[in-house]
Design an enzyme around this catalytic site. Structure first.
Site, PDB file in Angstrom:
ATOM      1  N   TYR A  26      16.434  20.403  22.319  1.00  0.00           N
ATOM      2  CA  TYR A  26      16.844  21.818  22.481  1.00  0.00           C
ATOM      3  C   TYR A  26      15.411  22.533  23.012  1.00  0.00           C
ATOM      4  O   TYR A  26      14.287  22.517  22.205  1.00  0.00           O
ATOM      5  CB  TYR A  26      17.080  22.310  21.196  1.00  0.00           C
ATOM      6  CG  TYR A  26      17.327  23.864  21.417  1.00  0.00           C
ATOM      7  CD1 TYR A  26      18.516  24.348  22.011  1.00  0.00           C
ATOM      8  CD2 TYR A  26      16.533  24.608  20.820  1.00  0.00           C
ATOM      9  CE1 TYR A  26      18.894  25.541  21.847  1.00  0.00           C
ATOM     10  CE2 TYR A  26      16.856  26.054  20.951  1.00  0.00           C
ATOM     11  CZ  TYR A  26      18.078  26.497  21.548  1.00  0.00           C
ATOM     12  OH  TYR A  26      18.406  28.098  21.606  1.00  0.00           O
ATOM     13  N   SER A  27      15.259  23.200  24.150  1.00  0.00           N
ATOM     14  CA  SER A  27      14.019  24.086  24.610  1.00  0.00           C
ATOM     15  C   SER A  27      12.883  23.065  24.592  1.00  0.00           C
ATOM     16  O   SER A  27      13.052  21.968  25.415  1.00  0.00           O
ATOM     17  CB  SER A  27      13.666  24.989  23.517  1.00  0.00           C
ATOM     18  OG  SER A  27      12.925  25.792  24.187  1.00  0.00           O
ATOM     19  N   MET A  28      11.854  23.061  23.999  1.00  0.00           N
ATOM     20  CA  MET A  28      10.914  22.196  23.828  1.00  0.00           C
ATOM     21  C   MET A  28      11.222  20.839  23.777  1.00  0.00           C
ATOM     22  O   MET A  28      10.804  19.755  24.343  1.00  0.00           O
ATOM     23  CB  MET A  28       9.722  22.515  22.932  1.00  0.00           C
ATOM     24  CG  MET A  28       8.337  21.764  23.018  1.00  0.00           C
ATOM     25  SD  MET A  28       7.313  21.885  21.576  1.00  0.00           S
ATOM     26  CE  MET A  28       8.163  20.872  20.162  1.00  0.00           C
ATOM     27  N   ALA A  78      13.671  19.372  24.898  1.00  0.00           N
ATOM     28  CA  ALA A  78      14.361  18.971  26.140  1.00  0.00           C
ATOM     29  C   ALA A  78      12.994  18.278  27.047  1.00  0.00           C
ATOM     30  O   ALA A  78      13.130  17.438  27.660  1.00  0.00           O
ATOM     31  CB  ALA A  78      15.004  19.938  26.839  1.00  0.00           C
ATOM     32  N   LEU A  82      19.153  21.210  26.457  1.00  0.00           N
ATOM     33  CA  LEU A  82      19.723  22.710  25.931  1.00  0.00           C
ATOM     34  C   LEU A  82      18.470  23.713  26.039  1.00  0.00           C
ATOM     35  O   LEU A  82      17.426  23.523  25.693  1.00  0.00           O
ATOM     36  CB  LEU A  82      20.419  22.672  24.561  1.00  0.00           C
ATOM     37  CG  LEU A  82      21.386  21.708  24.506  1.00  0.00           C
ATOM     38  CD1 LEU A  82      21.866  21.854  22.909  1.00  0.00           C
ATOM     39  CD2 LEU A  82      22.682  21.935  25.430  1.00  0.00           C
TER      40      LEU A  82
END
Length: 168
Positions: free
Chosen positions: A78-80, A82, A106
């Protein structure tokens, strides 16, 4: 660790921790073991130093998690998380480890694309940093308005943002 035939490694956002994925543990069953990943300098690893770069973090996490690649796995970042997931896959591929069955990224741009046309957030001072986080979204307002909590959380978030914003 459980005996399920596959694992799902869950990698958190900047400033986030493994607890963000705790609701997913209800999905843990005989087919998939949900593995929220705790990163250095947060939650039960709070006493560890902040990683100096995304490469430093990826090297450390690839080493720590590689013993868990003994069965098929997937990565949810998720975010970082990813970006970290991409870097883990790269390191494990170079080491000849099995690749994930699936990679779920994501709330993240593709890693080869440049950052948005905005100044890096990790350089901003005080209220400018807080206001930029409000505009960016994703950080609870209750946390941003709590000076005591921010005194603990801000260095982690600022370090994570620096690592993401300076990663090539």
């Amino acid at each position: 660790m459980g005996a399920a035939p596959r694992r799902l490694f869950c990698l958190p956002s900047a400033g986030g921790g493994a607890t963000a994925f705790m609701p997913l543990l209800t999905l843990d069953d005989e087919t998939t073991e949900i593995c929220p990943v705790a990163l250095p300098a947060r939650e039960h690893r709070f006493s560890e130093p902040l990683p100096k770069s995304m490469n430093n973090l990826a090297d450390q996490m690839a080493t720590e998690l590689s013993p868990l690649l003994d069965r098929p796995y997937a990565i949810l970042g998720y975010s970082m998380g990813a970006l970290l997931g991409c870097e883990l896959i790269r390191r494990w591929r170079e080491a000849g480890c099995a690749e994930p069955e699936m990679f779920i990224a994501l709330a993240a741009r593709a890693p080869h694309l440049p950052l948005e046309d905005r100044p890096p957030l990790h350089h901003l001072e005080g209220d400018d940093f807080r206001e930029a986080l409000i505009e960016l979204g994703g950080t609870p307002r209750e946390l941003l308005d709590n000076r005591e909590a921010m005194s603990l959380f801000e260095p982690i978030l600022r370090g994570d943002l620096k690592n993401c914003e300076t990663h090539a």
